[in-house]
Design a protein around this motif. Structure first.
Motif, short mmCIF file in Angstrom:
data_model
loop_
_atom_site.label_atom_id
_atom_site.label_comp_id
_atom_site.label_asym_id
_atom_site.label_seq_id
_atom_site.Cartn_x
_atom_site.Cartn_y
_atom_site.Cartn_z
N ALA A 1 0.86 -1.18 0.00
CA ALA A 1 0.00 0.00 0.00
C ALA A 1 0.89 1.23 0.00
O ALA A 1 2.01 1.20 0.54
N GLY B 1 0.97 5.83 -0.25
CA GLY B 1 0.31 7.13 -0.29
C GLY B 1 1.23 8.12 -0.96
O GLY B 1 2.42 7.87 -1.12
N HIS C 1 0.97 6.98 7.29
CA HIS C 1 -0.40 6.53 7.06
C HIS C 1 -0.94 7.19 5.79
O HIS C 1 -1.21 8.39 5.78
N PRO C 2 -1.11 6.43 4.72
CA PRO C 2 -1.69 7.00 3.50
C PRO C 2 -3.07 7.59 3.77
O PRO C 2 -3.83 7.05 4.57
N ARG C 3 -3.38 8.69 3.10
CA ARG C 3 -4.69 9.31 3.21
C ARG C 3 -5.46 9.07 1.91
O ARG C 3 -4.88 8.97 0.84
N SER C 4 -6.77 9.03 2.02
CA SER C 4 -7.60 8.55 0.92
C SER C 4 -7.71 9.52 -0.25
O SER C 4 -8.27 9.17 -1.27
N MET D 1 -4.15 7.41 -2.47
CA MET D 1 -3.83 6.17 -1.76
C MET D 1 -3.95 4.99 -2.71
O MET D 1 -4.84 4.95 -3.56
N ILE E 1 -3.66 0.49 -2.90
CA ILE E 1 -3.49 -0.79 -2.20
C ILE E 1 -3.46 -1.90 -3.24
O ILE E 1 -4.07 -1.81 -4.30
N ASP F 1 -9.78 6.39 6.67
CA ASP F 1 -8.56 6.06 5.94
C ASP F 1 -7.40 5.78 6.89
O ASP F 1 -6.58 4.88 6.64
N SER G 1 -5.34 2.32 7.25
CA SER G 1 -3.88 2.28 7.14
C SER G 1 -3.23 1.58 8.33
O SER G 1 -2.31 0.77 8.17
N HIS H 1 -1.01 -1.95 8.34
CA HIS H 1 0.28 -2.10 9.04
C HIS H 1 0.25 -3.32 9.96
O HIS H 1 1.16 -4.15 9.94
N ILE I 1 3.83 -0.67 3.88
CA ILE I 1 3.26 0.60 3.43
C ILE I 1 4.38 1.62 3.31
O ILE I 1 5.30 1.65 4.12
#
Length: 322
Positions: A111, A113, A153-156, A159, A161, A180, A184, A188, A194
């Motif tokens: 995944a 971001g 942490h990817p944000r929507s 992003m 996956i 989101d 994330s 993890h 990620i």
């Protein structure tokens, strides 16, 4: 590699038109687009149909459940090896998919971001908001930044996956209020890799006025406490900063009202913060107007987030109401 681009939509036909126009110019063309109309009253069917001859595009309509479950609806119907999620108010540079494809071939990520930014075509308010959301002087500085604190942490809004992540996680389990980030964190914890793709930039138009921006950031502050309900250990000191800043502003205002000698210290600190934001934005944007608006945007961001954070911290954590 074949990509499935999934875009949830709610009453935003003009936004999706601009986004789809940018997708027609992608230099890498092995992708499909899935538009998920999430119970909109002002739907985008007519707009989407105009792109049928230049994009591999599918249009779905479902009852309104929120963006998280709308994305799951798209995941379940996607054909790709890799799923990419965009917000409808994003514009995608023409080399975006090439950048992602090349990065994933040489650096395996389950995944990813990417960062967001603004173009000179955006309004001054949109550019000021973009500055605020990416500035080192606000909490936005940790978004899309390789030097961010803790796990990325990817944000929507930007992003991606793998299909395997979707199949193992089942996608989003909450549909709003930090969905989101919760997703994330769960990716993890399931052992997937990620990472940030620094050059996978999108241009994010965000809200077009400060009132809407305030509402959005107030919602983000509440969302952080919602994530705490799932993962208490993910609530860090940095997340308290906007609340502490908001309390500091309130105290400084009260000191000025009662004419306390301590008001001078508070006023100096506020002035220093204003000057730092102004000159930093001026250097980046090269516009006095945007620099002034950046001060407003930054204070709105911090106080709105802080108020939302404190509101739900009190309700959901301290007195534990539902």
């Amino acid at each position: 590699m074949f990509f499935s681009i999934i875009i949830p939509l709610y009453n935003r036909p003009q936004e999706i038109k601009e986004l789809l126009e940018t997708l027609t110019r992608q230099t890498y063309t092995q992708f499909e687009v899935l538009i998920i109309e999430d119970g909109s009253v002002n739907d985008a069917k007519a707009v989407v149909e105009t792109f049928a001859n230049c994009l591999d595009i599918s249009y779905y309509v479902k009852p309104n459940e929120g963006q998280g479950f709308a994305r799951n609806y798209g995941f379940a119907r996607a054909k790709g090896d890799y799923f990419i999620v965009f917000d409808s108010d994003c514009l995608i540079p023409e080399g975006y998919l090439d950048i992602v494809k090349n990065y994933l071939y040489t650096n395996h990520l389950d995944a990813y971001g990417g960062p967001d930014g603004a173009t000179t075509s955006f309004t001054p308010i949109q550019r000021a908001i973009s500055y605020s959301m990416t500035s080192p002087f606000t909490t936005g500085g940790i978004r899309g930044n390789k030097k961010g604190l803790g796990q990325f942490h990817p944000r929507s809004f930007n992003m991606g996956i793998s299909r395997q992540v979707w199949e193992k996680t089942g996608g989003f389990i909450i549909t709003r209020l930090g969905e989101d980030i919760e997703f994330s964190i769960r990716i993890h914890k399931m052992g997937f890799k990620i990472g940030l793709i620094p050059d996978a930039l999108v241009y994010h138009k965000r809200r077009t006025d400060f009132i809407q921006f305030f509402k959005q950031l107030h919602f983000f502050g509440r969302a952080r406490i919602n994530i705490y309900r799932f993962f208490p250990g993910e609530l860090k000191m940095v997340h308290f900063f906007p609340a502490l800043f908001t309390l500091f502003l309130i105290i400084t205002l009260l000191l000025n009202i009662i004419n306390s000698p301590l008001k001078l210290l508070g006023n100096i600190i506020v002035l220093v913060i204003i000057l730092l934001i102004f000159f930093h934005s001026l250097i980046i944007n090269r516009s006095l107007k945007i620099a002034f608006l950046s001060i407003i945007a930054a204070f709105i961001q911090l106080t709105a987030y802080g108020l939302g954070f404190m509101e739900d911290l009190w309700k959901r954590v301290i007195i534990k109401t539902s």
